[in-house]
Write an enzyme that holds these catalytic residues in place. Structure first.
Site, PDB file in Angstrom:
ATOM      1  N   LEU A 178       0.870  -1.175   0.000  1.00  0.00           N
ATOM      2  CA  LEU A 178       0.000   0.000   0.000  1.00  0.00           C
ATOM      3  C   LEU A 178       0.906   1.222   0.000  1.00  0.00           C
ATOM      4  CD1 LEU A 178      -2.639  -0.953   2.756  1.00  0.00           C
ATOM      5  CD2 LEU A 178      -2.874  -1.201   0.270  1.00  0.00           C
ATOM      6  N   ASP A 179       0.470   2.294  -0.667  1.00  0.00           N
ATOM      7  CA  ASP A 179       1.242   3.527  -0.669  1.00  0.00           C
ATOM      8  C   ASP A 179       1.439   4.030   0.757  1.00  0.00           C
ATOM      9  OD1 ASP A 179       1.147   3.399  -3.413  1.00  0.00           O
ATOM     10  OD2 ASP A 179      -0.430   4.923  -3.608  1.00  0.00           O
ATOM     11  N   VAL A 180       2.472   4.840   0.955  1.00  0.00           N
ATOM     12  CA  VAL A 180       2.744   5.431   2.273  1.00  0.00           C
ATOM     13  C   VAL A 180       1.509   6.148   2.808  1.00  0.00           C
ATOM     14  CG1 VAL A 180       4.068   7.207   3.487  1.00  0.00           C
ATOM     15  CG2 VAL A 180       5.227   5.652   1.902  1.00  0.00           C
TER      16      VAL A 180
END
Length: 315
Positions: free
Chosen positions: A147-149
């Site tokens: 998952l993106d930051v």
């Protein structure tokens, strides 16, 4: 790290292939190649093919790599890249002998990278004493998807080599069920549909992605949950899993995720809603358990900042 060249990258230059597979810039990929970190040979199904080459041959950045060619990439990993430290807000939703399912908070990366020095899921799990599979690059150990930051929600990490192999194959074959909720600006038109548009690196911004001709295939299915006027809550299912896929596809529709200033969101609306990141949450993840084969499914509740933004819109 051994990888096969996927169909959508077959025939592309070696630096472009390495950049896409490892999500780095082509400049950095070319540097790895010049340092002798990338080797390739033919897949066994290509024996006698036109593009055959001895296994372990050095790659030049201009080499055209055929579909299913086997490449070995030795990723450079700074000694201090993997930091074992507690991560605030990292919750364990499930743990057994093979997997650990976490509820990732915003501001946390899935794994370390040269461009990220903040907290990571890998470092946080190790700090908790959770055993993680050692397969994959050192800094990505146990990571089978990301998952993106700035994206919160549910993700799974492999604890054993058996689990790592099975889950890697599953995510490659797109069999897991991945469901997200996103708050996008305005009202999508139509309110239910599929975005089928290839994604690649933005030609003018090395660390952004965009819908581009010749990019990797990407399909996003969405359906309206609730319209608030200035923004809409949508249910999203991913058929593919490209970097920033949901953010890029909704931005291309002119409906960026609220708070996502990287992809064109309105700063004024973000400030009004108290958002310092994109409103995007992985609410559900389902897959065949790597040990039992039984289908399992896990859910994550909205993070506080996302719930508060919805409450402001609903007033």
């Amino acid at each position: 790290m051994l990888q096969h060249v996927p169909a959508e990258l077959g025939g592309a230059r070696a630096d472009a292939v390495v950049a896409a597979l490892h999500e780095i810039s082509r400049t950095e990929a070319a540097q790895w190649i010049s340092e002798g970190r990338v080797l390739w040979g033919q897949h066994r199904s290509q024996a006698g093919a036109q593009h055959s080459r001895a296994a372990g041959a050095a790659v030049k950045k201009s080499d055209r790599l055929p579909v299913d060619a086997l490449i070995r990439v030795d990723r450079p990993v700074p000694e201090d890249l993997l930091k074992v430290e507690a991560v605030e807000g990292l919750k364990l939703l499930h743990e057994d002998g093979d997997i650990v399912v976490v509820d990732k908070s915003t501001g946390v990366a899935a794994h370390p990278s040269p461009g990220w020095r903040g907290p990571t899921v890998v470092g946080g799990l190790l700090a908790l004493g959770v055993e993680i599979a050692t397969s994959g690059a050192q800094e990505r150990r146990g990571i089978v998807h990301r998952l993106d930051v700035g994206t919160s929600g549910v993700m799974v990490v492999a604890k054993t080599e058996r689990a790592y192999s099975a889950l890697k194959d599953a995510f490659r074959d797109r069999t897991p069920h991945k469901r997200y909720h996103a708050l996008v600006q305005g009202l999508p038109d139509p309110t239910q549909g599929t975005v089928d548009a290839p994604i690649g690196r933005h030609p003018g911004h090395e660390w952004r992605f965009a819908v581009v001709e010749g990019g990797r295939p990407a399909r996003t299915h969405y359906e309206l949950i609730e319209a608030f006027g200035r923004a809409s809550l949508v249910d999203v299912r991913l058929e593919t899993g490209r970097t920033h896929q949901i953010r890029v596809h909704f931005s291309a529709m002119g409906r960026p995720c609220a708070g996502d200033l990287t992809y064109g969101a309105d700063p004024a609306l973000a400030a009004e809603l108290g958002l310092t990141r994109q409103w995007l949450h992985a609410v559900e993840l389902g897959f065949a358990h790597p040990a039992s084969g039984e289908y399992v499914e896990f859910r994550s509740e909205y993070a506080n900042d996302l719930s508060e933004a919805l409450a402001i819109l609903g007033d």
